[in-house]
Design a protein around this motif. Structure first.
Motif, PDB file in Angstrom:
ATOM      1  N   ILE A  59       0.966  -1.189  -0.097  1.00 19.79           N
ATOM      2  CA  ILE A  59      -0.166  -0.038   0.029  1.00 19.79           C
ATOM      3  C   ILE A  59       0.942   1.478  -0.119  1.00 19.79           C
ATOM      4  O   ILE A  59       0.689   2.123  -0.646  1.00 19.79           O
ATOM      5  CB  ILE A  59      -1.034   0.292   1.099  1.00 19.79           C
ATOM      6  CG1 ILE A  59      -2.037  -1.016   1.184  1.00 19.79           C
ATOM      7  CG2 ILE A  59      -1.628   1.327   1.315  1.00 19.79           C
ATOM      8  CD1 ILE A  59      -2.963  -1.284   0.127  1.00 19.79           C
ATOM      9  N   LYS A  60       1.741   1.106   0.797  1.00 21.96           N
ATOM     10  CA  LYS A  60       2.952   2.229   0.872  1.00 21.96           C
ATOM     11  C   LYS A  60       3.681   2.670  -0.486  1.00 21.96           C
ATOM     12  O   LYS A  60       3.838   3.616  -0.786  1.00 21.96           O
ATOM     13  CB  LYS A  60       3.753   2.210   2.038  1.00 21.96           C
ATOM     14  CG  LYS A  60       3.027   2.327   3.385  1.00 21.96           C
ATOM     15  CD  LYS A  60       3.870   2.435   4.658  1.00 21.96           C
ATOM     16  CE  LYS A  60       4.176   1.026   5.135  1.00 21.96           C
ATOM     17  NZ  LYS A  60       4.879   0.851   6.153  1.00 21.96           N
ATOM     18  N   ASN A  61       4.203   1.574  -0.907  1.00 20.96           N
ATOM     19  CA  ASN A  61       5.072   1.551  -2.227  1.00 20.96           C
ATOM     20  C   ASN A  61       4.438   1.123  -3.400  1.00 20.96           C
ATOM     21  O   ASN A  61       4.567   0.035  -3.784  1.00 20.96           O
ATOM     22  CB  ASN A  61       6.221   0.661  -1.707  1.00 20.96           C
ATOM     23  CG  ASN A  61       7.072   1.224  -0.390  1.00 20.96           C
ATOM     24  OD1 ASN A  61       7.281   2.474  -0.558  1.00 20.96           O
ATOM     25  ND2 ASN A  61       7.336   0.229   0.232  1.00 20.96           N
ATOM     26  N   ASN A  62       3.585   1.828  -3.975  1.00 25.04           N
ATOM     27  CA  ASN A  62       2.815   1.945  -5.305  1.00 25.04           C
ATOM     28  C   ASN A  62       3.884   1.544  -6.376  1.00 25.04           C
ATOM     29  O   ASN A  62       4.356   2.557  -6.931  1.00 25.04           O
ATOM     30  CB  ASN A  62       1.756   2.750  -5.260  1.00 25.04           C
ATOM     31  CG  ASN A  62       0.846   2.376  -6.512  1.00 25.04           C
ATOM     32  OD1 ASN A  62       1.019   1.521  -7.594  1.00 25.04           O
ATOM     33  ND2 ASN A  62      -0.472   2.881  -6.559  1.00 25.04           N
ATOM     34  N   PRO A  63       3.886   0.337  -7.015  1.00 22.41           N
ATOM     35  CA  PRO A  63       4.843   0.081  -8.025  1.00 22.41           C
ATOM     36  C   PRO A  63       4.261   0.785  -9.460  1.00 22.41           C
ATOM     37  O   PRO A  63       4.764   1.035 -10.347  1.00 22.41           O
ATOM     38  CB  PRO A  63       4.908  -1.246  -8.421  1.00 22.41           C
ATOM     39  CG  PRO A  63       3.660  -1.830  -7.777  1.00 22.41           C
ATOM     40  CD  PRO A  63       3.109  -0.940  -6.490  1.00 22.41           C
ATOM     41  N   ASN A  64       2.849   1.136  -9.518  1.00 16.92           N
ATOM     42  CA  ASN A  64       2.283   1.745 -10.757  1.00 16.92           C
ATOM     43  C   ASN A  64       2.564   3.189 -11.017  1.00 16.92           C
ATOM     44  O   ASN A  64       2.502   3.528 -12.064  1.00 16.92           O
ATOM     45  CB  ASN A  64       0.800   1.423 -10.526  1.00 16.92           C
ATOM     46  CG  ASN A  64       0.295  -0.049 -10.521  1.00 16.92           C
ATOM     47  OD1 ASN A  64       0.827  -1.013 -11.048  1.00 16.92           O
ATOM     48  ND2 ASN A  64      -0.664  -0.307  -9.613  1.00 16.92           N
ATOM     49  N   ILE A  65       2.835   3.980  -9.899  1.00 20.18           N
ATOM     50  CA  ILE A  65       2.912   5.197  -9.936  1.00 20.18           C
ATOM     51  C   ILE A  65       4.424   5.773 -10.009  1.00 20.18           C
ATOM     52  O   ILE A  65       5.126   5.537  -8.683  1.00 20.18           O
ATOM     53  CB  ILE A  65       2.083   6.144  -9.180  1.00 20.18           C
ATOM     54  CG1 ILE A  65       0.778   5.833  -9.267  1.00 20.18           C
ATOM     55  CG2 ILE A  65       2.415   7.612  -9.141  1.00 20.18           C
ATOM     56  CD1 ILE A  65      -0.456   6.513  -8.543  1.00 20.18           C
ATOM     57  N   PRO A  66       4.914   6.329 -10.609  1.00 20.49           N
ATOM     58  CA  PRO A  66       6.410   6.721 -10.804  1.00 20.49           C
ATOM     59  C   PRO A  66       6.561   7.717  -9.681  1.00 20.49           C
ATOM     60  O   PRO A  66       5.555   8.575  -9.603  1.00 20.49           O
ATOM     61  CB  PRO A  66       6.677   6.974 -12.069  1.00 20.49           C
ATOM     62  CG  PRO A  66       5.915   6.578 -12.923  1.00 20.49           C
ATOM     63  CD  PRO A  66       4.620   6.250 -12.338  1.00 20.49           C
ATOM     64  N   ASP A  67       7.554   7.790  -8.929  1.00 19.63           N
ATOM     65  CA  ASP A  67       7.761   8.917  -7.915  1.00 19.63           C
ATOM     66  C   ASP A  67       8.319  10.236  -8.525  1.00 19.63           C
ATOM     67  O   ASP A  67       9.801  10.150  -8.872  1.00 19.63           O
ATOM     68  CB  ASP A  67       8.841   8.283  -6.822  1.00 19.63           C
ATOM     69  CG  ASP A  67       8.934   9.410  -5.770  1.00 19.63           C
ATOM     70  OD1 ASP A  67       8.177  10.422  -5.503  1.00 19.63           O
ATOM     71  OD2 ASP A  67       9.865   9.228  -4.800  1.00 19.63           O
ATOM     72  N   TYR A  68       8.004  11.212  -9.158  1.00 18.20           N
ATOM     73  CA  TYR A  68       8.122  12.202  -9.762  1.00 18.20           C
ATOM     74  C   TYR A  68       8.514  13.432  -8.738  1.00 18.20           C
ATOM     75  O   TYR A  68       7.626  13.734  -7.969  1.00 18.20           O
ATOM     76  CB  TYR A  68       7.223  12.889 -10.877  1.00 18.20           C
ATOM     77  CG  TYR A  68       7.564  11.935 -12.342  1.00 18.20           C
ATOM     78  CD1 TYR A  68       8.231  11.835 -12.788  1.00 18.20           C
ATOM     79  CD2 TYR A  68       6.361  11.592 -12.668  1.00 18.20           C
ATOM     80  CE1 TYR A  68       8.665  11.069 -13.998  1.00 18.20           C
ATOM     81  CE2 TYR A  68       6.169  10.759 -13.666  1.00 18.20           C
ATOM     82  CZ  TYR A  68       7.439  10.686 -14.412  1.00 18.20           C
ATOM     83  OH  TYR A  68       7.424   9.927 -15.448  1.00 18.20           O
ATOM     84  N   ASN A  69       9.593  14.174  -8.936  1.00 16.15           N
ATOM     85  CA  ASN A  69       9.823  15.314  -8.047  1.00 16.15           C
ATOM     86  C   ASN A  69       9.320  16.397  -8.755  1.00 16.15           C
ATOM     87  O   ASN A  69       9.172  16.700  -9.889  1.00 16.15           O
ATOM     88  CB  ASN A  69      11.238  15.823  -7.688  1.00 16.15           C
ATOM     89  CG  ASN A  69      11.611  14.643  -6.630  1.00 16.15           C
ATOM     90  OD1 ASN A  69      11.100  14.177  -6.124  1.00 16.15           O
ATOM     91  ND2 ASN A  69      13.122  14.441  -6.747  1.00 16.15           N
ATOM     92  N   PHE A  70       8.376  17.343  -8.096  1.00 18.78           N
ATOM     93  CA  PHE A  70       7.701  18.567  -8.481  1.00 18.78           C
ATOM     94  C   PHE A  70       7.333  19.536  -7.529  1.00 18.78           C
ATOM     95  O   PHE A  70       7.221  19.272  -6.208  1.00 18.78           O
ATOM     96  CB  PHE A  70       6.584  18.323  -9.491  1.00 18.78           C
ATOM     97  CG  PHE A  70       5.354  17.969  -8.795  1.00 18.78           C
ATOM     98  CD1 PHE A  70       4.531  18.649  -8.239  1.00 18.78           C
ATOM     99  CD2 PHE A  70       5.058  16.666  -8.474  1.00 18.78           C
ATOM    100  CE1 PHE A  70       3.339  18.576  -7.384  1.00 18.78           C
ATOM    101  CE2 PHE A  70       3.862  16.258  -7.816  1.00 18.78           C
ATOM    102  CZ  PHE A  70       3.114  17.304  -7.341  1.00 18.78           C
ATOM    103  N   ASN A  71       7.118  20.906  -7.976  1.00 19.82           N
ATOM    104  CA  ASN A  71       7.132  21.989  -6.885  1.00 19.82           C
ATOM    105  C   ASN A  71       6.084  22.783  -7.523  1.00 19.82           C
ATOM    106  O   ASN A  71       6.740  23.551  -8.445  1.00 19.82           O
ATOM    107  CB  ASN A  71       8.171  22.325  -6.291  1.00 19.82           C
ATOM    108  CG  ASN A  71       7.954  23.503  -5.139  1.00 19.82           C
ATOM    109  OD1 ASN A  71       7.098  23.961  -4.884  1.00 19.82           O
ATOM    110  ND2 ASN A  71       8.990  23.320  -4.307  1.00 19.82           N
ATOM    111  N   THR A  72       4.887  23.223  -7.096  1.00 21.48           N
ATOM    112  CA  THR A  72       4.196  24.313  -8.034  1.00 21.48           C
ATOM    113  C   THR A  72       4.617  25.624  -7.500  1.00 21.48           C
ATOM    114  O   THR A  72       4.306  26.765  -8.039  1.00 21.48           O
ATOM    115  CB  THR A  72       2.702  24.201  -7.270  1.00 21.48           C
ATOM    116  OG1 THR A  72       2.328  24.461  -6.008  1.00 21.48           O
ATOM    117  CG2 THR A  72       2.020  22.893  -7.779  1.00 21.48           C
TER     118      THR A  72
END
Length: 146
Positions: free
Chosen positions: A22-35
């Motif tokens: 649940i904590k480490n979802n392999p489906n969603i890449p970990d992108y860094n962003f900042n609005t």
């Protein structure tokens, strides 16, 4: 500062489970962003965020397929990835938001509440929406993942 603690609480609440998947979802890449200072509630396109129970979606340059930012009330906001967490990113996995429900266009039609990120009845898979950090400073609401 108060809002960042609330956001961390939401992330802890949504992401914690006895199941590490649940904590480490392999489906969603970990992108860094900042609005950064983009979301300014003094600007007309973001002014609805001054009032509780309103949201905006940003599809360009943030997250995998975009983000939804929802105003819970006061200085409390939650932000989530607009990719169905139970699918790998594809043309049908981008979520569309209507009211407080985000739905994918894949055959299973998974749907999630943007208040808490949890799937509604009939949603397949074990993952909740991917939460992002929020922080407020005056009229600026910053959403980030880094």
């Amino acid at each position: 500062m108060k809002n960042i603690f609330y956001s961390l609480f939401i992330i802890f609440f949504v992401a914690c489970s006895n199941n590490d998947e649940i904590k480490n979802n392999p489906n969603i890449p970990d992108y860094n962003f900042n609005t950064g200072s983009l979301i300014n509630t003094d600007l007309p396109q973001f002014s609805q965020l001054k009032f509780a129970n309103n949201y905006i979606t940003l599809y360009d340059s943030f997250g995998v397929n975009g983000i939804v930012l929802y105003h819970l009330g006061g200085e409390q906001y939650v932000a989530y990835e607009l990719t169905d967490p139970n699918h790998t990113p594809s043309s049908c996995s981008t979520l569309t938001v209507e009211g407080i429900i985000a739905t994918c266009s894949c055959d299973d039609g998974n749907s999630y509440e943007i208040l808490n990120g949890i799937g509604i009845d009939g949603t397949t898979g074990t993952y909740t929406l991917q939460p992002y950090f929020t922080e407020t400073s005056g009229s600026i609401i910053r959403v980030f993942n880094n």
